[in-house]
Design a protein around this motif. Structure first.
Motif, short mmCIF file in Angstrom:
data_model
loop_
_atom_site.label_atom_id
_atom_site.label_comp_id
_atom_site.label_asym_id
_atom_site.label_seq_id
_atom_site.Cartn_x
_atom_site.Cartn_y
_atom_site.Cartn_z
N UNK A 46 0.93 -1.16 0.11
CA UNK A 46 0.00 -0.02 0.12
C UNK A 46 1.06 1.18 0.20
N UNK A 47 1.74 1.17 0.98
CA UNK A 47 2.67 2.56 1.10
C UNK A 47 3.54 2.72 -0.10
N UNK A 48 4.19 1.59 -0.60
CA UNK A 48 5.06 1.59 -1.71
C UNK A 48 4.54 2.17 -2.91
N UNK A 49 3.31 1.46 -3.37
CA UNK A 49 2.50 1.79 -4.57
C UNK A 49 2.09 3.36 -4.45
N UNK A 50 1.56 3.62 -3.42
CA UNK A 50 1.26 5.03 -3.27
C UNK A 50 2.47 6.21 -3.49
N UNK A 51 3.53 5.84 -2.79
CA UNK A 51 4.76 6.54 -3.00
C UNK A 51 5.63 6.64 -4.24
N UNK A 52 5.34 5.49 -5.20
CA UNK A 52 6.07 5.15 -6.32
C UNK A 52 5.00 6.19 -7.33
N UNK A 53 3.68 6.17 -7.14
CA UNK A 53 2.61 6.96 -7.90
C UNK A 53 3.08 8.38 -7.98
N UNK A 54 3.18 8.89 -6.75
CA UNK A 54 3.65 10.34 -6.52
C UNK A 54 4.87 10.79 -7.50
N UNK A 55 5.59 9.64 -7.71
CA UNK A 55 6.71 10.04 -8.62
C UNK A 55 6.43 10.38 -10.10
N UNK A 56 5.27 9.95 -10.60
CA UNK A 56 4.60 9.93 -11.88
C UNK A 56 3.42 10.98 -11.94
N UNK A 57 3.26 11.64 -10.84
CA UNK A 57 1.98 12.65 -10.90
C UNK A 57 2.21 13.50 -12.02
N UNK A 58 1.23 13.80 -12.83
CA UNK A 58 1.36 15.14 -13.71
C UNK A 58 1.57 16.36 -12.99
#
Length: 319
Positions: A46-58
């Motif tokens: 949960x935490x890892x996927x959310x953190x990684x998605x922050x890195x690809x935010x528009x």
């Protein structure tokens, strides 16, 4: 536009903390039903996927106000996972340890937190060496994407951890247990309230220094952000040493005197903390944070019965 996104994010930044109690309640019950290991794998994902998605935010330039809103949503997901992570790691460590070494075993989770603070600060400082325009354009994304490496390593490690004997014993056929968020409160009301009260006080100081303190010295006193970050990192480095020492001491003299000493020390240090940072001196600020945060935070999860220990401990989750 960068400044607009930053201001909006800072305004909404307290919201993710609201997800932590909810995550603690829900994931704590799952930990008591499905096992400590299974839920620790889940919180990692949960935490890892959310953190990684922050890195690809528009960016704000691309999607406007939706950018900070999406960021806050991902931070809420992080907070939900974090609500079950820290206490679950402590419970797993404590339940695997001998009765005489549970304090020392429980210290590994906070030591890991302090070590992660050091590593995260170090990685981010490396990327801050980039030219400012490149860092703002794409460099800031890399540390978040690197979390995928941490998730992969953590997943492999956690999949190999055996379930705790205490959990397996609690699962032996007895009276059927239903999914109950408040079973720990009903069965051990005194212990439940003692742990909650103790953790309220502890969490107050845990966030007073690194969160409010950093914001206060940088925005109100004009202290350099690098000095505040350096003080926070130095305090984390001290915690790597002091946490095992205090934890081992708790195995010798008991949890209560060590916990009380830390609580009293934290209260006593509040006034010197503000007096020191008020001078604006780099060394005074460093000393204020190092002493304020360089105190171990004993965990009281043993007070809950094994069948509800994850839920009982996670009601007071932090980090």
């Amino acid at each position: 536009m960068w400044a607009e996104t930053a201001r909006t994010t800072r305004t909404l930044s307290p919201l993710p903390f609201l997800a932590r109690p909810l995550g603690g309640l829900f994931l704590g019950v799952l930990g008591d039903r499905l096992g400590r290991r299974a839920v620790l794998v889940l919180t990692l994902l949960i935490m890892g996927s959310a953190t990684a998605l922050i890195g690809v935010l528009p960016t704000y330039d691309q999607i406007g106000m939706a950018a900070p809103v999406l960021l806050i949503l991902l931070r809420l997901v992080q907070g939900f996972g974090a609500g079950g992570e820290y206490a679950g790691a402590v419970v797993l460590s404590v339940e695997h340890a001998d009765q005489q070494r549970r304090g020392a075993a429980g210290a590994w989770a906070p030591v890991g937190y302090a070590t992660a603070t050091l590593l995260a600060a170090g990685v981010f400082q490396l990327f801050l060496l980039m030219p400012d325009d490149q860092f703002r354009a794409w460099g800031w994304r890399i540390p978040f994407l690197l979390s995928l490496v941490v998730v992969a390593v953590g997943y492999l490690i956690r999949r190999r951890i055996s379930e705790t004997p205490a959990f397996e014993k609690a699962q032996e056929p007895q009276t059927p247990q239903r999914l109950d968020l408040f079973a720990a409160m009903r069965q051990e009301p005194k212990s439940f309230l003692v742990v909650i009260g103790a953790r309220f006080a502890e969490n107050g100081f845990a966030y007073l220094f690194p969160v409010f303190g950093v914001a206060f010295v940088t925005t109100e006193l004009g202290v350099s952000g690098n000095v505040a970050l350096g003080a926070d990192v130095a305090a984390a480095a001290l915690e790597v040493i002091t946490i095992p020492v205090y934890a081992r001491l708790s195995d010798r003299v008991g949890r209560r005197p060590v916990y009380l000493a830390g609580a009293i020390g934290s209260v006593v240090w509040v006034i010197p903390f503000f007096l020191l940072v008020g001078t604006g001196s780099t060394w005074a600020v460093m000393l204020a944070f190092i002493v304020g945060l360089g105190v171990a935070y004993p965990n009281s999860s043993e007070r809950a019965p094994a069948g509800h220990r994850n839920a009982g401990a996670r009601r007071d989750s932090r980090k």
